[in-house]
Design a protein around this motif. Structure first.
Motif, PDB file in Angstrom:
ATOM      1  N   GLY A 168     -42.672 -29.977  61.089  1.00 10.55           N
ATOM      2  CA  GLY A 168     -41.477 -30.575  60.510  1.00 10.55           C
ATOM      3  C   GLY A 168     -40.307 -30.590  61.455  1.00 10.55           C
ATOM      4  O   GLY A 168     -40.321 -29.946  62.511  1.00 10.55           O
ATOM      5  N   LEU A 169     -39.296 -31.349  61.061  1.00 10.92           N
ATOM      6  CA  LEU A 169     -38.049 -31.333  61.785  1.00 10.92           C
ATOM      7  C   LEU A 169     -36.886 -31.687  60.877  1.00 10.92           C
ATOM      8  O   LEU A 169     -37.046 -32.308  59.827  1.00 10.92           O
ATOM      9  N   TYR A 170     -35.737 -31.216  61.307  1.00 10.53           N
ATOM     10  CA  TYR A 170     -34.461 -31.441  60.645  1.00 10.53           C
ATOM     11  C   TYR A 170     -33.602 -32.145  61.690  1.00 10.53           C
ATOM     12  O   TYR A 170     -33.503 -31.670  62.824  1.00 10.53           O
ATOM     13  N   VAL A 171     -33.023 -33.280  61.318  1.00 12.19           N
ATOM     14  CA  VAL A 171     -32.193 -34.021  62.264  1.00 12.19           C
ATOM     15  C   VAL A 171     -30.853 -34.310  61.609  1.00 12.19           C
ATOM     16  O   VAL A 171     -30.793 -34.813  60.480  1.00 12.19           O
ATOM     17  N   ARG A 172     -29.774 -33.978  62.308  1.00  7.06           N
ATOM     18  CA  ARG A 172     -28.420 -34.245  61.813  1.00  7.06           C
ATOM     19  C   ARG A 172     -27.803 -35.311  62.713  1.00  7.06           C
ATOM     20  O   ARG A 172     -27.645 -35.101  63.919  1.00  7.06           O
ATOM     21  N   PHE A 173     -27.513 -36.455  62.107  1.00  2.00           N
ATOM     22  CA  PHE A 173     -26.896 -37.565  62.820  1.00  2.00           C
ATOM     23  C   PHE A 173     -25.410 -37.627  62.499  1.00  2.00           C
ATOM     24  O   PHE A 173     -25.031 -37.649  61.323  1.00  2.00           O
ATOM     25  N   ALA A 174     -24.583 -37.664  63.521  1.00  2.00           N
ATOM     26  CA  ALA A 174     -23.153 -37.929  63.365  1.00  2.00           C
ATOM     27  C   ALA A 174     -22.945 -39.389  63.746  1.00  2.00           C
ATOM     28  O   ALA A 174     -23.290 -39.814  64.853  1.00  2.00           O
ATOM     29  N   LEU A 175     -22.394 -40.159  62.816  1.00  2.00           N
ATOM     30  CA  LEU A 175     -22.194 -41.593  63.033  1.00  2.00           C
ATOM     31  C   LEU A 175     -20.764 -41.859  63.467  1.00  2.00           C
ATOM     32  O   LEU A 175     -19.845 -41.115  63.132  1.00  2.00           O
ATOM     33  N   ARG A 176     -20.583 -42.923  64.225  1.00  2.00           N
ATOM     34  CA  ARG A 176     -19.277 -43.240  64.822  1.00  2.00           C
ATOM     35  C   ARG A 176     -18.176 -43.477  63.791  1.00  2.00           C
ATOM     36  O   ARG A 176     -17.020 -43.192  64.043  1.00  2.00           O
ATOM     37  N   SER A 177     -18.561 -44.026  62.652  1.00  2.17           N
ATOM     38  CA  SER A 177     -17.581 -44.365  61.617  1.00  2.17           C
ATOM     39  C   SER A 177     -18.321 -44.634  60.315  1.00  2.17           C
ATOM     40  O   SER A 177     -19.553 -44.703  60.290  1.00  2.17           O
ATOM     41  N   GLU A 178     -17.583 -44.824  59.238  1.00  3.22           N
ATOM     42  CA  GLU A 178     -18.213 -45.178  57.974  1.00  3.22           C
ATOM     43  C   GLU A 178     -18.860 -46.568  58.064  1.00  3.22           C
ATOM     44  O   GLU A 178     -19.893 -46.812  57.445  1.00  3.22           O
ATOM     45  N   GLU A 179     -18.272 -47.465  58.859  1.00 12.40           N
ATOM     46  CA  GLU A 179     -18.863 -48.793  59.056  1.00 12.40           C
ATOM     47  C   GLU A 179     -20.196 -48.677  59.795  1.00 12.40           C
ATOM     48  O   GLU A 179     -21.179 -49.331  59.447  1.00 12.40           O
ATOM     49  N   ALA A 180     -20.210 -47.845  60.824  1.00 11.16           N
ATOM     50  CA  ALA A 180     -21.457 -47.610  61.556  1.00 11.16           C
ATOM     51  C   ALA A 180     -22.501 -46.986  60.629  1.00 11.16           C
ATOM     52  O   ALA A 180     -23.694 -47.297  60.728  1.00 11.16           O
ATOM     53  N   ALA A 181     -22.056 -46.144  59.716  1.00 11.42           N
ATOM     54  CA  ALA A 181     -22.981 -45.515  58.770  1.00 11.42           C
ATOM     55  C   ALA A 181     -23.682 -46.571  57.921  1.00 11.42           C
ATOM     56  O   ALA A 181     -24.885 -46.468  57.660  1.00 11.42           O
ATOM     57  N   GLY A 182     -22.970 -47.599  57.492  1.00 10.47           N
ATOM     58  CA  GLY A 182     -23.586 -48.666  56.702  1.00 10.47           C
ATOM     59  C   GLY A 182     -24.670 -49.398  57.474  1.00 10.47           C
ATOM     60  O   GLY A 182     -25.757 -49.664  56.948  1.00 10.47           O
ATOM     61  N   ALA A 183     -24.398 -49.718  58.728  1.00  9.46           N
ATOM     62  CA  ALA A 183     -25.396 -50.400  59.562  1.00  9.46           C
ATOM     63  C   ALA A 183     -26.576 -49.474  59.856  1.00  9.46           C
ATOM     64  O   ALA A 183     -27.733 -49.903  59.854  1.00  9.46           O
ATOM     65  N   PHE A 184     -26.302 -48.206  60.093  1.00  7.05           N
ATOM     66  CA  PHE A 184     -27.352 -47.217  60.320  1.00  7.05           C
ATOM     67  C   PHE A 184     -28.242 -47.112  59.086  1.00  7.05           C
ATOM     68  O   PHE A 184     -29.474 -47.088  59.196  1.00  7.05           O
ATOM     69  N   ASP A 185     -27.639 -47.078  57.904  1.00  7.38           N
ATOM     70  CA  ASP A 185     -28.405 -46.988  56.661  1.00  7.38           C
ATOM     71  C   ASP A 185     -29.337 -48.192  56.495  1.00  7.38           C
ATOM     72  O   ASP A 185     -30.471 -48.050  56.019  1.00  7.38           O
ATOM     73  N   ALA A 186     -28.882 -49.366  56.883  1.00  9.18           N
ATOM     74  CA  ALA A 186     -29.738 -50.561  56.808  1.00  9.18           C
ATOM     75  C   ALA A 186     -30.926 -50.432  57.769  1.00  9.18           C
ATOM     76  O   ALA A 186     -32.062 -50.778  57.416  1.00  9.18           O
ATOM     77  N   LEU A 187     -30.674 -49.923  58.957  1.00  8.46           N
ATOM     78  CA  LEU A 187     -31.749 -49.698  59.929  1.00  8.46           C
ATOM     79  C   LEU A 187     -32.744 -48.673  59.386  1.00  8.46           C
ATOM     80  O   LEU A 187     -33.957 -48.843  59.510  1.00  8.46           O
ATOM     81  N   VAL A 188     -32.246 -47.632  58.764  1.00  6.21           N
ATOM     82  CA  VAL A 188     -33.110 -46.612  58.176  1.00  6.21           C
ATOM     83  C   VAL A 188     -33.990 -47.221  57.088  1.00  6.21           C
ATOM     84  O   VAL A 188     -35.190 -46.942  57.013  1.00  6.21           O
ATOM     85  N   ALA A 189     -33.420 -48.068  56.243  1.00  7.28           N
ATOM     86  CA  ALA A 189     -34.192 -48.698  55.164  1.00  7.28           C
ATOM     87  C   ALA A 189     -35.351 -49.516  55.725  1.00  7.28           C
ATOM     88  O   ALA A 189     -36.474 -49.461  55.196  1.00  7.28           O
ATOM     89  N   GLU A 190     -35.114 -50.245  56.797  1.00  2.00           N
ATOM     90  CA  GLU A 190     -36.190 -51.015  57.438  1.00  2.00           C
ATOM     91  C   GLU A 190     -37.269 -50.082  57.994  1.00  2.00           C
ATOM     92  O   GLU A 190     -38.467 -50.356  57.868  1.00  2.00           O
ATOM     93  N   THR A 191     -36.838 -48.993  58.586  1.00  2.00           N
ATOM     94  CA  THR A 191     -37.767 -48.038  59.176  1.00  2.00           C
ATOM     95  C   THR A 191     -38.612 -47.370  58.096  1.00  2.00           C
ATOM     96  O   THR A 191     -39.827 -47.186  58.265  1.00  2.00           O
ATOM     97  N   LEU A 192     -37.989 -47.010  56.984  1.00  2.00           N
ATOM     98  CA  LEU A 192     -38.716 -46.371  55.887  1.00  2.00           C
ATOM     99  C   LEU A 192     -39.838 -47.257  55.353  1.00  2.00           C
ATOM    100  O   LEU A 192     -40.912 -46.758  55.007  1.00  2.00           O
ATOM    101  N   ALA A 193     -39.599 -48.554  55.312  1.00  2.00           N
ATOM    102  CA  ALA A 193     -40.644 -49.472  54.846  1.00  2.00           C
ATOM    103  C   ALA A 193     -41.877 -49.368  55.742  1.00  2.00           C
ATOM    104  O   ALA A 193     -43.010 -49.338  55.254  1.00  2.00           O
ATOM    105  N   GLY A 194     -41.685 -49.296  57.039  1.00  2.00           N
ATOM    106  CA  GLY A 194     -42.799 -49.154  57.967  1.00  2.00           C
ATOM    107  C   GLY A 194     -43.494 -47.814  57.830  1.00  2.00           C
ATOM    108  O   GLY A 194     -44.726 -47.727  57.892  1.00  2.00           O
ATOM    109  N   ILE A 195     -42.718 -46.759  57.627  1.00  2.00           N
ATOM    110  CA  ILE A 195     -43.299 -45.428  57.466  1.00  2.00           C
ATOM    111  C   ILE A 195     -44.181 -45.395  56.220  1.00  2.00           C
ATOM    112  O   ILE A 195     -45.321 -44.918  56.259  1.00  2.00           O
ATOM    113  N   LYS A 196     -43.672 -45.908  55.116  1.00  2.00           N
ATOM    114  CA  LYS A 196     -44.430 -45.895  53.861  1.00  2.00           C
ATOM    115  C   LYS A 196     -45.725 -46.699  53.978  1.00  2.00           C
ATOM    116  O   LYS A 196     -46.747 -46.316  53.422  1.00  2.00           O
TER     117      LYS A 196
END
Length: 106
Positions: free
Chosen positions: A6-34
């Motif tokens: 296992g692993l634990y990863v803590r991401f610090a994002l540049r801003s709340e706007e960057a967080a929104g774009a990061f979240d969209a990237l994560v959603a795409e990645t999760l689809a591939g993982i599943k």
């Protein structure tokens, strides 16, 4: 299954706007993982209520080979390449299961 990895990863994002774009990237990645990673037992993304620009991932794999396979997937490679534009920092902690309950028990 004592080989759980296992692993634990803590991401610090540049801003709340960057967080929104990061979240969209994560959603795409999760689809591939599943769809393509049976050895990925848990891949959980957390927000931190008091820190809107922080994301914490908890990842659990059947074993080191499953993690290595995850790292080689096209969706993971894309995530790793694209995430940098949104980050101001990242901390990764690798984990070894010692005791517990769930899909992997030491």
């Amino acid at each position: 299954m004592a080989e759980g990895f296992g692993l634990y990863v803590r991401f610090a994002l540049r801003s709340e706007e960057a967080a929104g774009a990061f979240d969209a990237l994560v959603a795409e990645t999760l689809a591939g993982i599943k769809a393509h990673e049976p050895g990925t037992l848990a891949y959980v993304v957390h927000t931190v209520p008091e820190e809107p620009a922080i994301r914490v991932f908890y990842e659990l794999y059947a074993d080191r080979a499953a993690f290595d396979s995850h790292e080689e997937q096209p969706h993971t490679k894309r995530f790793l390449a694209e995430r940098e534009q949104y980050l101001s920092g990242v901390e990764v902690t690798f984990l070894t299961a010692e005791a517990g309950t769930g899909p992997v028990a030491a």
